[in-house]
Design an enzyme around this catalytic site. Structure first.
Site, short mmCIF file in Angstrom:
data_model
loop_
_atom_site.label_atom_id
_atom_site.label_comp_id
_atom_site.label_asym_id
_atom_site.label_seq_id
_atom_site.Cartn_x
_atom_site.Cartn_y
_atom_site.Cartn_z
N GLU A 1 -12.34 -14.62 -3.95
CA GLU A 1 -11.72 -15.84 -4.45
C GLU A 1 -10.24 -15.64 -4.75
O GLU A 1 -9.81 -14.53 -5.05
CB GLU A 1 -12.46 -16.31 -5.70
CG GLU A 1 -13.78 -16.92 -5.28
CD GLU A 1 -14.71 -17.22 -6.40
OE1 GLU A 1 -14.50 -16.69 -7.51
OE2 GLU A 1 -15.67 -17.97 -6.17
N CYS B 1 -8.44 -1.78 3.90
CA CYS B 1 -8.36 -3.02 4.70
C CYS B 1 -9.61 -3.26 5.54
O CYS B 1 -9.78 -4.34 6.08
CB CYS B 1 -7.12 -2.99 5.60
SG CYS B 1 -7.07 -1.55 6.64
N GLU C 1 0.83 -1.22 0.00
CA GLU C 1 0.00 0.00 0.00
C GLU C 1 0.86 1.27 0.00
O GLU C 1 0.54 2.24 -0.68
CB GLU C 1 -0.93 -0.04 1.23
CG GLU C 1 -2.01 1.00 1.17
CD GLU C 1 -3.15 0.69 2.14
OE1 GLU C 1 -3.25 -0.45 2.63
OE2 GLU C 1 -3.93 1.61 2.39
N SER D 1 -7.30 1.82 -2.31
CA SER D 1 -6.06 1.08 -2.57
C SER D 1 -6.45 -0.30 -3.08
O SER D 1 -7.42 -0.90 -2.60
CB SER D 1 -5.27 0.94 -1.26
OG SER D 1 -4.34 -0.10 -1.39
N LYS E 1 -15.59 -9.09 8.21
CA LYS E 1 -14.54 -9.98 7.68
C LYS E 1 -15.13 -11.32 7.25
O LYS E 1 -14.56 -12.03 6.43
CB LYS E 1 -13.45 -10.22 8.73
CG LYS E 1 -12.61 -8.99 9.02
CD LYS E 1 -11.49 -8.83 8.02
CE LYS E 1 -10.81 -7.47 8.17
NZ LYS E 1 -9.94 -7.13 7.05
N CYS F 1 -10.68 -1.16 14.63
CA CYS F 1 -11.05 -2.56 14.92
C CYS F 1 -11.12 -2.86 16.41
O CYS F 1 -11.80 -3.81 16.81
CB CYS F 1 -10.06 -3.50 14.28
SG CYS F 1 -10.03 -3.34 12.51
N GLU G 1 -15.97 -10.53 3.78
CA GLU G 1 -14.77 -10.28 2.98
C GLU G 1 -14.12 -11.59 2.54
O GLU G 1 -13.53 -11.68 1.46
CB GLU G 1 -13.77 -9.45 3.79
CG GLU G 1 -12.56 -8.97 2.98
CD GLU G 1 -11.47 -8.34 3.83
OE1 GLU G 1 -10.99 -7.27 3.47
OE2 GLU G 1 -11.08 -8.94 4.85
N GLU H 1 2.20 1.59 -3.40
CA GLU H 1 1.11 1.98 -4.30
C GLU H 1 0.81 3.47 -4.14
O GLU H 1 0.62 4.19 -5.13
CB GLU H 1 -0.14 1.15 -3.98
CG GLU H 1 -1.33 1.48 -4.87
CD GLU H 1 -2.65 0.84 -4.39
OE1 GLU H 1 -2.62 0.10 -3.38
OE2 GLU H 1 -3.68 1.10 -5.03
FE1 HC1 Z 1 -8.46 -5.27 11.66
FE2 HC1 Z 1 -6.84 -5.52 9.80
S1 HC1 Z 1 -6.59 -4.05 11.50
S2 HC1 Z 1 -8.93 -4.74 9.50
O1 HC1 Z 1 -9.19 -4.00 12.11
O2 HC1 Z 1 -6.20 -4.34 8.46
O3 HC1 Z 1 -10.75 -7.08 11.63
O4 HC1 Z 1 -7.50 -6.10 14.34
O5 HC1 Z 1 -7.21 -7.89 11.30
O6 HC1 Z 1 -7.32 -7.64 7.68
O7 HC1 Z 1 -4.09 -6.58 10.46
C1 HC1 Z 1 -9.91 -6.37 11.75
C2 HC1 Z 1 -7.96 -5.76 13.41
C3 HC1 Z 1 -7.43 -6.79 11.09
C4 HC1 Z 1 -7.06 -6.87 8.51
C5 HC1 Z 1 -5.09 -6.19 10.14
FE1 SF4 Z 2 -13.76 -2.31 9.77
FE2 SF4 Z 2 -14.94 -2.53 12.13
FE3 SF4 Z 2 -14.25 -4.69 10.80
FE4 SF4 Z 2 -12.37 -3.18 11.83
S1 SF4 Z 2 -13.89 -4.31 12.97
S2 SF4 Z 2 -12.37 -4.07 9.79
S3 SF4 Z 2 -13.26 -1.13 11.61
S4 SF4 Z 2 -15.80 -3.19 10.15
#
Ligand code: HC1
Ligand code: SF4
Length: 575
Positions: A365, A299, A277, A319, A358, A509, A361, A280
């Site tokens: 694939e 992310c 990133e 990104s 997540k 997070c 997410e 980038e």
């Molecule tokens: Fe997160 Fe991440 S910080 S998004 O919040 O970028 O869920 O902890 O795991 O993928 O590393 C969440 C936290 C996490 C990702 C990282």
């Molecule tokens: Fe985004 Fe909240 Fe998930 Fe962290 S916990 S990745 S801020 S939705």
């Protein structure tokens, strides 16, 4: 100031303080179910009733202001009788099967019913259970809803998405997805803030623990687990370990005892995300691609979902770097699989995340030369991790600190702070500085991007930095309501940036929708401070100095933004 008496105690509070807050400030807790300070003060549950001397009817304390000379009783026989009836009426419309409820043990309704010694429900029960897609990562059980309206208010006022609304009238009033939509079609970001602010078990994440147990029991599968940065700040809250005892090494020990074959820290792949990133950003910035809009971090899948549904024209400014979760999965099923002589399909990747989004997410694939399944096979939240530890009968005090496995063992302080708002930006700037100048900045040189506080009202921080004479304007925002305000100001030309970090959950997070729930307490700020402490204690605080990341590039990826890196570590955020 206003002077009044509560339960025989003379107190003084600022004008316009509610009776509820006046009592709390003076060590007199008044129970409530629907109240959320500043967000939901609508007296829907009527559990917070109090007796005001001189007035026949009881009054609710969450939405009545303390006045000079008031004499109030919070727990008189009249109050207890009325409060008890109000809770019994709520229970008459609630599925009271606590044994099988996800919130058993941390449910505010269970607690207040117990406190009031309610051992029977005198009213006829009328339970309304609606159909719900049980495959969706967010599950709503209408039979558990107590119509407190907190989910509606959090989604409206804090996240400004208005996914939930009131439906029906009179005794048929309930909460449902706005516009009579199915949840899959609604603009839900899956941030999970409605879950963590629900006082009961009406909202929860889809349980994926059984899938993980099955994979662990399958001898043909090599189960590889990663643990996200923010999980280490909170799992101790549910296991009775103090923050300094509840280390990520102990989570790794627990996972191995449960049956994981390999355990790793997502901090490794947070460093990898930064490598891609930061490079980038420097490439897009110097190529003049960021003249009209900045590059946005990508992310946080809650934010990516929000951008897709609310600001689709901005998606091309995200990104293209995959999130650390996804990068980890991709590296596991290629580089690591080759190292241990396995086929990608024999590797089962699990993530432990503080996040509900997540779970969606992970559907992404993985293609490299041929289809290799999903980057990640199962995602469990911090709450689900603790549930698994409990069902494995692991006593937290017996856990030992063990290191993650090789060769993706090292993580830096830059990767650790990903879990708190501002952390991704700070980590990226540390490496971007090195990319531009060829040398390291002071590790704390970019502290200015940290949020002054991690709550919803202080969710934006702006900074202007100069690296080698190049001016870089940054903004960091958390909470989707704050994000909407920032994006709208950007659209009107009121503000301009080059690089923007967005996290859907207030505080990042650490305040994620999959984190342990403590009704009425916001702990993101305390948890975030733990990550900053861990960063400053780290020997290595720059992602580009992570020796295992260097090895990965030397042995496999070549260099950041190489063809192989693009194939495995980037995505176009397909609409
Ligand atoms: Fe997160 Fe991440 S910080 S998004 O919040 O970028 O869920 O902890 O795991 O993928 O590393 C969440 C936290 C996490 C990702 C990282
Ligand atoms: Fe985004 Fe909240 Fe998930 Fe962290 S916990 S990745 S801020 S939705």
């Amino acid at each position: 100031m206003v002077n009044l008496t509560i339960d025989g105690k003379s107190i003084s509070v600022k004008e316009n303080t509610t009776i509820m807050e006046a009592a709390r400030q003076n060590g007199i807790p008044i129970p409530s179910l629907c109240y959320l300070k500043g967000i939901n003060e609508i007296a829907a549950c009527r559990v917070c009733v109090v007796e005001l001397v001189g007035k026949e009817r009881l009054i609710t304390s969450c939405n009545n202001v303390a006045e000079e000379g008031m004499v109030i009783f919070t727990n008189s026989p009249k109050v207890r009788k009325d409060r008890r009836t109000n809770v019994e009426l709520i229970l008459s419309q609630h599925d009271c099967q606590c044994v099988t409820c996800a919130r058993s043990g941390c449910c505010s309704l269970q607690k207040i019913a117990n406190d009031l010694n309610i051992i029977d429900i005198p009213y006829r029960q009328e339970i309304d259970r609606r159909e719900w897609n049980q495959d969706f990562p967010l599950i709503r059980d209408s039979a558990k809803c107590i119509k407190c309206m907190r989910c509606i208010q959090i989604c409206d006022k804090v996240q400004k998405l208005s996914v939930w609304d009131v439906e029906g009238t009179g005794s048929r009033t309930t909460v449902n997805v706005s516009g009579h939509m199915n949840i899959e079609d609604a603009p839900c970001s899956l941030c999970g803030q409605c879950i963590t602010h629900c006082p009961v078990g009406a909202l929860r994440e889809r349980d994926d623990t059984e899938k993980v147990w099955d994979a662990m029991a399958d001898e043909k599968k090599t189960v590889v687990v990663q643990v996200a940065p923010a999980v280490r700040t909170s799992w101790g809250e549910q296991t009775g370990l103090a923050p300094e005892e509840a280390s990520v090494g102990k989570i790794m020990d627990a996972l191995k005892r449960m049956g994981a074959d390999y355990v790793f820290d997502t901090v490794f792949s947070a460093d990898l995300t930064i490598m891609e990133e930061a490079n980038e950003f420097v490439r897009r910035f110097t190529a003049g691609e960021l003249k009209s809009y900045p590059m946005f971090t990508s992310c946080c899948p809650g934010w990516v979902r929000f951008a897709k549904s609310q600001y689709p024209h901005l998606v091309k400014y995200l990104s293209t770097a995959k999130s650390p979760q996804q990068m980890f999965g991709a590296v596991m099923k290629t580089y690591f699989a080759e190292k241990i002589g396995k086929r990608p399909e024999d590797i089962y990747t699990v993530s432990v995340m503080p996040c509900v989004a997540k779970k969606a997410e992970r559907e992404q694939e993985l293609f490299y030369e041929e289809y290799a399944g999903h980057d990640v096979d199962a995602v469990i939240t911090t709450r689900e991790l603790v549930k698994m530890m409990r069902s494995a009968h692991i006593s937290p005090e017996t856990l030992r600190d063990i290191p993650g496995d090789s060769p993706m063992q090292e993580g830096t302080g830059a990767g650790v702070i990903f879990g708190v708002t501002g952390g991704v930006m700070e980590a990226a700037l540390r490496t971007a500085y090195a990319v531009i100048t060829g040398e390291n900045p002071d590790a704390d040189a970019f502290e200015a991007v940290r949020s002054p506080g991690f709550n919803a009202n202080e969710g934006v921080s702006e900074a202007e930095l100069t690296i080698n004479g190049i001016r870089i304007r940054t903004a960091v925002v958390s909470g989707l309501g704050n994000t909407r305000t920032l994006l709208d100001r950007m659209e009107k030309g009121e503000v301009q940036y080059d690089f923007v970090e967005v996290m859907a959950c207030p505080g990042g997070c650490v305040g994620g929708g999959g984190q342990p729930i403590h009704d009425g307490q916001e702990l993101a700020f305390d948890r975030g401070r733990q990550l900053y402490r861990l960063d400053s204690d780290c020997k290595i605080r720059f992602s580009h100095e992570n020796p295992d990341i260097r090895k990965l590039y030397e042995e496999y990826m070549g260099q950041p933004l190489s063809h192989k890196a693009h194939m495995l570590l980037h995505t176009e955020h397909g609409m």
